[in-house]
Design a protein around this motif. Structure first.
Motif, mmCIF file in Angstrom:
data_model
loop_
_atom_site.group_PDB
_atom_site.id
_atom_site.type_symbol
_atom_site.label_atom_id
_atom_site.label_comp_id
_atom_site.label_asym_id
_atom_site.label_seq_id
_atom_site.Cartn_x
_atom_site.Cartn_y
_atom_site.Cartn_z
ATOM 1 N N LEU A 44 0.840 -1.200 0.000
ATOM 2 C CA LEU A 44 0.000 0.000 0.000
ATOM 3 C C LEU A 44 0.871 1.245 0.000
ATOM 4 N N TYR A 45 0.362 2.266 -0.659
ATOM 5 C CA TYR A 45 1.064 3.549 -0.763
ATOM 6 C C TYR A 45 0.212 4.584 -0.081
ATOM 7 N N HIS A 46 0.764 5.182 0.944
ATOM 8 C CA HIS A 46 0.001 6.147 1.731
ATOM 9 C C HIS A 46 0.540 7.542 1.442
ATOM 10 N N ARG A 47 -0.309 8.403 0.886
ATOM 11 C CA ARG A 47 0.092 9.796 0.669
ATOM 12 C C ARG A 47 -0.520 10.638 1.768
ATOM 13 N N LEU A 76 8.960 9.489 1.963
ATOM 14 C CA LEU A 76 9.655 10.612 1.338
ATOM 15 C C LEU A 76 8.688 11.744 1.063
ATOM 16 N N GLN A 77 9.159 12.955 1.301
ATOM 17 C CA GLN A 77 8.347 14.104 0.924
ATOM 18 C C GLN A 77 8.374 14.183 -0.599
ATOM 19 N N THR A 78 7.202 14.279 -1.218
ATOM 20 C CA THR A 78 7.152 14.249 -2.678
ATOM 21 C C THR A 78 6.898 15.623 -3.290
ATOM 22 N N ASP A 79 6.358 16.554 -2.520
ATOM 23 C CA ASP A 79 6.109 17.897 -3.048
ATOM 24 C C ASP A 79 5.943 18.852 -1.870
ATOM 25 N N GLN A 80 6.329 20.096 -2.087
ATOM 26 C CA GLN A 80 6.151 21.081 -1.022
ATOM 27 C C GLN A 80 5.994 22.477 -1.598
ATOM 28 N N ASP A 81 5.451 23.348 -0.783
ATOM 29 C CA ASP A 81 5.263 24.751 -1.149
ATOM 30 C C ASP A 81 6.631 25.370 -1.433
ATOM 31 N N SER A 91 3.679 13.688 1.229
ATOM 32 C CA SER A 91 4.674 12.617 1.275
ATOM 33 C C SER A 91 4.023 11.335 0.804
ATOM 34 N N GLU A 92 4.864 10.391 0.421
ATOM 35 C CA GLU A 92 4.333 9.069 0.124
ATOM 36 C C GLU A 92 5.203 8.034 0.801
ATOM 37 N N GLY A 93 4.575 7.063 1.393
ATOM 38 C CA GLY A 93 5.301 5.969 2.038
ATOM 39 C C GLY A 93 4.726 4.653 1.564
ATOM 40 N N ARG A 94 5.604 3.644 1.424
ATOM 41 C CA ARG A 94 5.144 2.342 0.958
ATOM 42 C C ARG A 94 5.218 1.372 2.122
ATOM 43 N N THR A 95 4.166 0.587 2.289
ATOM 44 C CA THR A 95 4.145 -0.425 3.340
ATOM 45 C C THR A 95 3.721 -1.741 2.705
ATOM 46 N N THR A 96 4.423 -2.806 3.031
ATOM 47 C CA THR A 96 3.990 -4.122 2.569
ATOM 48 C C THR A 96 3.484 -4.885 3.779
ATOM 49 N N VAL A 97 2.280 -5.376 3.666
ATOM 50 C CA VAL A 97 1.645 -6.043 4.811
ATOM 51 C C VAL A 97 1.449 -7.511 4.463
ATOM 52 N N THR A 98 1.712 -8.376 5.414
ATOM 53 C CA THR A 98 1.391 -9.784 5.234
ATOM 54 C C THR A 98 0.094 -10.058 5.988
ATOM 55 N N SER A 311 0.492 15.749 -6.695
ATOM 56 C CA SER A 311 0.385 14.562 -5.872
ATOM 57 C C SER A 311 0.879 13.431 -6.759
ATOM 58 N N GLY A 312 2.028 12.876 -6.407
ATOM 59 C CA GLY A 312 2.607 11.853 -7.268
ATOM 60 C C GLY A 312 3.404 10.854 -6.466
ATOM 61 N N PRO A 313 4.001 9.882 -7.150
ATOM 62 C CA PRO A 313 4.769 8.857 -6.439
ATOM 63 C C PRO A 313 6.118 9.390 -5.979
ATOM 64 N N GLN A 314 6.771 8.621 -5.111
ATOM 65 C CA GLN A 314 8.112 8.972 -4.641
ATOM 66 C C GLN A 314 9.047 9.154 -5.822
#
Ligand SMILES: *[C@@H]1O[C@H](CO)[C@@H](O)[C@H](O)[C@H]1NC(C)=O
Ligand SMILES: *[C@@H]1O[C@H](CO)[C@@H](O)[C@H](O)[C@H]1NC(C)=O
Ligand SMILES: *[C@@H]1O[C@H](CO)[C@@H](O)[C@H](O)[C@H]1NC(C)=O
Ligand SMILES: *[C@@H]1O[C@H](CO)[C@@H](O)[C@H](O)[C@H]1NC(C)=O
Ligand SMILES: *[C@@H]1O[C@H](CO)[C@@H](O)[C@H](O)[C@H]1NC(C)=O
Ligand SMILES: *[C@@H]1O[C@H](CO)[C@@H](O)[C@H](O)[C@H]1NC(C)=O
Ligand SMILES: *[C@@H]1O[C@H](CO)[C@@H](O)[C@H](O)[C@H]1NC(C)=O
Ligand SMILES: *[C@@H]1O[C@H](CO)[C@@H](O)[C@H](O)[C@H]1NC(C)=O
Length: 744
Positions: A44-47, A76-81, A91-98, A311-314
């Motif tokens: 999952l990718y959480h922005r 990671l911060q992906t965009d800022q003012d 920011s976007e963070g990736r998490t892998t869940v089992t 709003s985009g990916p890392q």
């Protein structure tokens, strides 16, 4: 379970100090993958959006501890003012869940405090998702969740808010329903179209920060069966919205409602996107290991665009260029990695000025393998149709018998080497889109399935193609002669259109059919013309501000004659007939331009207003002093649109012999011109020449490389850009006209 609780508590504690200004978030999922040991792996990718810092590690937990090994990669911060004021970031963070469950679904949850202070006083936030774990009978894979996102900080002047189109795309082609989250009531005077996921207002929205918490749910659009790990299965009927959704995700965002501004027209102070910008909801393609680029361009005539919010990916990079003439462009670059394969990545963007913001547009970038197939296709745009030719050799495995256009009743043809389609702009399901500076005609070729087919071995294809034309020239040229439907979209008025017809008599019911154009008229004959407005809004008033005649379909031709100007009748033979408020019927006596011009085109400038508003342009009527500056923002009305009809073709003698019958409609210099022309000159050379050139330019072939992959063969034909009539060229043409006048 305990670990989850500890994490939750920890994040709540951390949250208090660091996330005092939560601006919203979105989660996108890769479909769960079943592992050999019976567990499922979900990426999952959480922005997350916030004020000055937003790169917090998210801390999801599952109910009943069915989730283990939360494998988090760095956030990671992906965009800022970029103004140095730290007003927003994402920011976007990736998490892998089992996920270890024999249940049919599982849900994830992350909660915390601290929404940005807002008009409704919402504080606690909850991010949740629920995913079905059944294998679908149609795709033979686990369901994909709807894809959504939003930029960090939406801003809109209070009087300019009309709607926000949100991204709600389902990779499986399911129906997506958008709702206000159950634990959060709808904010006052907001309404949400559940099907299109469009937020709009029902009354004045309160100034200040509004927070919106939505839930997106998908439901299969076909009958499917879900088969679960324990061997059980479940039937889901097409479009049964009472069944539990296959996936449920949340989209949360904040919107700053700013004080009113005088002019809400897109392109004035609020930036307007220009044609090269992808449309909202477009699906774009990227390949692992190759740099993907997205280009967007925006314009504001009375404000400077200093940035684009994204709003985009890392690791998506952003390069903004401002050409200092009110137009700015952004190039987003991103190189997908192996882990991004088959991801549907939402990308949203807005153009930013100091005071306000453009509409938000979102697209989805689909990541595929290094392209397996390189398809070749050609689109040819001509004045009233587009022709597409697909090279069969470049697309092995494509069965032409299972391809159809948007309207399946239109057929494709083929020869040994190509699959061909010839598509009129007004049929075959061709869609017209107003892209600000261009008009775009779009259609697509899709593969279809036979209704009783169980297994599909063919590859599925979707080929989008389009033709686009600059708006600076009247649309009528592309319809060669008769064009009656004009369609426009404006933020505060939605979509609306005009029909402009020539009628046979004063009843204004019996119109001259398209095949009878050019309409043959005799001098001094009475001509009946009618304009009708069609709008999504129930009550609108049509106002015809001006109508002028030109000898060709270029309304900017210096040789012109005013019938109506600033709402006042200028020609004494014009008679306006009574009609409904959304119609304008008038008659005029036929005339022609002196000289060898035997055609007349009529171009009218039209406006729609909210009825009953005493300050609208419609209520003002005839204005003797047109220079008076009006503040359009105070009343709800559209900007001026130009619609053209014609030509009226004069029959009977033309040239100097007929000169005494002609009403002098031309400019002074044309009188001397008429006297000096010989009747043997071919009439209308100039305008014919123009048209020919246009056709030639439109007919130039542009070959586009399309690509396909084994996952979902998808071919994209980028729009064929035909820039044949820039302002510069127009000016040159006019100069040429003036020069030739003098030479004569
Ligand atoms: C599901 O899993 C639980 C515990 O993991 C177990 O007690 C239960 O018997 C399982 N149910 C089925 C239908 O396999
Ligand atoms: C299965 O899922 C349902 C709905 O999410 C939940 O209510 C139930 O507790 C779950 N059962 C188990 C054994 O996890
Ligand atoms: C917010 O969450 C805290 C702790 O979880 C709770 O005590 C509080 O009542 C919640 N506030 C609201 C407005 O729901
Ligand atoms: C909702 O709109 C109506 C009509 O525009 C307005 O009178 C009312 O104050 C608005 N409500 C809120 C809470 O802003
Ligand atoms: C879907 O299932 C329903 C209920 O079983 C049935 O009435 C309907 O005809 C099916 N539709 C299709 C397209 O198979
Ligand atoms: C983003 O770039 C950084 C630095 O180059 C790198 O360490 C990181 O792995 C990249 N992340 C992704 C998802 O590409
Ligand atoms: C934008 O606004 C800030 C302060 O509000 C000001 O310092 C800056 O000069 C403005 N920039 C432009 C381009 O107007
Ligand atoms: C098939 O049609 C295409 C497009 O019209 C053309 O370019 C091609 O030469 C044709 N091929 C054959 C074998 O006729």
């Amino acid at each position: 379970m305990e670990a989850g609780a500890v994490l939750l508590l920890l994040s709540a504690l951390l949250g208090i100090s660091s996330t005092l200004s939560f601006y919203g978030d979105s989660v996108s999922f890769n479909p769960p993958q079943k592992q050999k040991d019976g567990t499922f792996k979900v990426a999952l990718y959480h922005r997350q959006n916030g004020r000055s810092s937003c790169a917090h590690q998210s801390s999801f937990s599952c109910q009943d501890g069915v989730c283990s090994s939360f494998d988090k990669s760095g956030v990671l911060q992906t965009d800022q003012d970029d103004t140095g004021q730290g007003r927003w970031c994402q920011s976007e963070g990736r998490t892998t869940v089992t996920v270890r469950t024999n249940n049919t679904s599982f849900s994830l949850r992350d909660s915390g405090c601290c929404w940005v202070s807002n008009v409704r006083g919402r504080t606690n936030r909850t991010t949740e998702a629920e995913l079905n774990l059944g294998t679908r009978s149609d795709s033979r894979a686990i369901n994909s969740c709807p894809v959504t996102s939003a930029v960090s900080s939406l801003r809109v002047p209070q009087n300019c808010f009309s709607r926000i189109r949100l991204l709600a795309l389902d990779p499986d082609g399911d129906k997506v329903r958008c709702r206000f989250a159950s634990d959060a009531a709808a904010p006052a005077n907001f309404t949400l179209d559940e099907t299109s996921c469009t937020l709009s207002s029902t009354g004045q929205i309160q100034a200040g920060v509004q927070v919106l918490e939505l839930t997106l749910e998908d439901f299969p659009s076909k009958n499917i069966t879900l088969t679960y790990a324990d061997g059980t299965s479940e039937f889901r009927e097409a479009s049964d919205m009472n069944a539990p959704p296959l996936c449920k995700v949340k989209l949360q965002f904040s919107m700053e409602v700013l004080p009113p501004i005088p002019n809400c027209e897109a392109g004035h102070v609020q930036p307007m996107f220009l044609v090269r910008t992808p449309s909202h909801g477009d699906i774009l393609h990227a390949t692992v290991g190759q740099t993907f680029q997205l280009y967007a361009q925006a314009q504001a005539h009375h404000a400077s665009i200093h940035d684009f919010q994204v709003s985009g990916p890392q690791n998506m990079t952003k390069e903004v260029k401002d050409d200092r003439s009110g137009t700015a462009e952004v190039t987003l670059s991103w190189t997908p990695r192996r882990t991004d394969l088959y991801r549907f990545v939402p990308v949203c963007f807005t153009a930013e000025t100091n005071a306000t913001q453009s509409e938000m547009r979102c697209v989805v970038v689909m990541v595929t393998q290094a392209s397996i197939t390189q398809g070749k296709a050609t689109v040819q745009c001509s004045p009233n149709k587009m022709m597409v030719a697909l090279d069969k050799a470049s697309m092995p495995g494509i069965d032409e018998n299972f391809l159809e256009l948007r309207d399946p009743s239109c057929t494709l043809t083929s020869n040994r080497t190509h699959i061909m389609g010839s598509i009129s702009f007004s049929t075959c399901g061709t869609k017209l889109e107003d892209k600000g500076d261009y008009i775009v005609f779009k259609n697509e070729i899709n593969s279809f399935e036979l209704p009783n087919e169980i297994v599909i071995r063919r590859k599925t294809v979707k080929i989008d193609f389009s033709c686009q034309f600059p708006k600076t020239i009247s649309i009528s040229s592309y319809y060669n002669l008769h064009k009656s439907d004009y369609i426009f979209t404006e933020s505060s008025f939605g979509s609306f259109g005009y029909t402009f017809e020539i009628f046979r008599d004063e009843n204004f019911t019996n119109k001259v059919e398209a095949s009878a154009y050019p309409v043959e008229v005799k001098l001094l004959q009475t001509i009946f013309m009618g304009i009708q407005a069609n709008s999504e809004l129930p009550n609108v008033t049509l106002f015809v501000e001006s109508c002028k005649a030109t000898p060709d379909d270029n309304p900017e031709n210096s040789r012109s004659y005013d019938l109506i100007e600033n709402g006042c009748l200028k020609d004494e033979t014009v008679i306006v007939h009574p009609s409904d408020q959304n119609e304008f019927n008038f008659e005029v006596q036929a005339f022609k331009f002196t000289g060898n011009y035997d055609q007349v085109y009529i171009t009218c400038a039209v406006i729609l207003c909210e009825p009953g508003n005493p300050f609208s342009r419609c209520a003002e009527g005839c204005l003797k002093e047109p220079s008076r500056r009006r503040r359009r923002g105070l009343s709800k009305e559209t900007s001026t649109h130009y619609i053209t009809q014609g030509p009226l073709q004069f029959i009977g003698p033309a040239g100097p012999n007929a000169a005494k019958d002609e009403r002098d409609a031309a400019m002074k210099e044309s009188e001397s011109l008429a006297a000096g022309t010989s009747p043997s000159d071919s009439p209308d050379t100039k305008s014919k020449g123009d048209r020919w050139e246009i056709q030639e330019l439109l007919n130039s072939n542009i070959t586009t490389v399309v690509f396909a992959s084994g996952f979902l063969v998808s071919l994209v034909l980028l729009a064929v850009v035909v820039r044949h009539y820039s302002r510069k060229r127009k000016a040159e043409d006019r100069n040429a006209l003036i020069v030739s006048d003098f030479e004569n």
